[in-house]
Scaffold this motif. Structure first.
Motif, PDB file in Angstrom:
ATOM      1  N   TRP A 185     -19.066  57.325  -4.587  1.00 18.15           N
ATOM      2  CA  TRP A 185     -18.029  56.918  -4.749  1.00 18.15           C
ATOM      3  C   TRP A 185     -17.098  57.482  -5.314  1.00 18.15           C
ATOM      4  O   TRP A 185     -17.929  58.668  -6.572  1.00 18.15           O
ATOM      5  N   ARG A 197     -13.184  58.868  -7.894  1.00 16.15           N
ATOM      6  CA  ARG A 197     -12.238  57.784  -8.135  1.00 16.15           C
ATOM      7  C   ARG A 197     -11.046  59.319  -8.474  1.00 16.15           C
ATOM      8  O   ARG A 197     -10.987  60.674  -8.108  1.00 16.15           O
ATOM      9  N   ARG A 213      -8.757  64.021  -6.202  1.00 20.15           N
ATOM     10  CA  ARG A 213     -10.529  63.120  -6.413  1.00 20.15           C
ATOM     11  C   ARG A 213     -11.163  63.258  -6.689  1.00 20.15           C
ATOM     12  O   ARG A 213     -11.840  64.667  -6.050  1.00 20.15           O
ATOM     13  N   ASP A 224     -11.036  55.671 -17.387  1.00 21.76           N
ATOM     14  CA  ASP A 224     -11.849  55.800 -15.977  1.00 21.76           C
ATOM     15  C   ASP A 224     -10.841  54.890 -15.500  1.00 21.76           C
ATOM     16  O   ASP A 224     -11.124  54.754 -13.720  1.00 21.76           O
ATOM     17  N   TYR A 260     -10.322  53.273  -7.394  1.00 18.86           N
ATOM     18  CA  TYR A 260     -11.827  53.637  -6.751  1.00 18.86           C
ATOM     19  C   TYR A 260     -12.187  53.636  -4.678  1.00 18.86           C
ATOM     20  O   TYR A 260     -11.779  52.484  -4.126  1.00 18.86           O
ATOM     21  N   GLY A 319     -10.081  51.853  -0.810  1.00 17.69           N
ATOM     22  CA  GLY A 319      -9.208  52.097  -2.130  1.00 17.69           C
ATOM     23  C   GLY A 319      -9.583  51.268  -2.623  1.00 17.69           C
ATOM     24  O   GLY A 319      -8.847  49.485  -2.755  1.00 17.69           O
TER      25      GLY A 319
END
Length: 124
Positions: free
Chosen positions: A36, A38, A45, A90, A94, A117
């Motif tokens: 994963w 983000r 990224r 956060d 993602y 995403g």
């Protein structure tokens, strides 16, 4: 060839939880390394977590360690990212990623296949 489709993103308040899912096509999913990442606008990224085919070997970015958990269900061809104690920082899109062999976990170039995403937004 592997196709990846993420789901589970959304809007959540700080301190809340979300679980992202990544459904993979392909008969050899169980042998792939899954990750994963983000990304926020204007930034590169960023690595979040990785899991090997067995599920027993996981790696996390320091920024999410202790709050996020990556897991996989090979029978369902799905990898998950359980996100707890979410923070506004956060907030990102993602992405799920996969590779047959894996490499350095935090490098984008270690992954061959990418999903489109899913947006996660954490409000303060």
């Amino acid at each position: 060839q592997v196709q990846l489709v993420e789901s589970g993103g959304g809007l959540v308040q700080a301190g809340g939880s979300l679980r992202l899912s990544c459904a993979a096509s392909g008969r050899t999913f169980s042998s792939y390394v899954m990750g994963w990442f983000r990304q926020t606008p204007g930034k590169e990224r960023e690595f979040v977590a990785r899991i090997r085919w067995s599920g027993g070997n996981t790696v996390y970015a320091d920024s999410v360690k202790g709050r996020f958990t990556i897991s996989r269900d090979n029978a369902k061809n799905t990898v998950y990212l359980q996100m707890n104690s979410l923070k506004p920082e956060d907030t990102a899109v993602y992405y799920c990623a996969a590779d047959r062999y894996g490499g350095t976990p935090y490098r984008e170039t270690s992954y061959t296949y990418w999903g489109q995403g899913t947006q996660v937004t954490v409000s303060s």
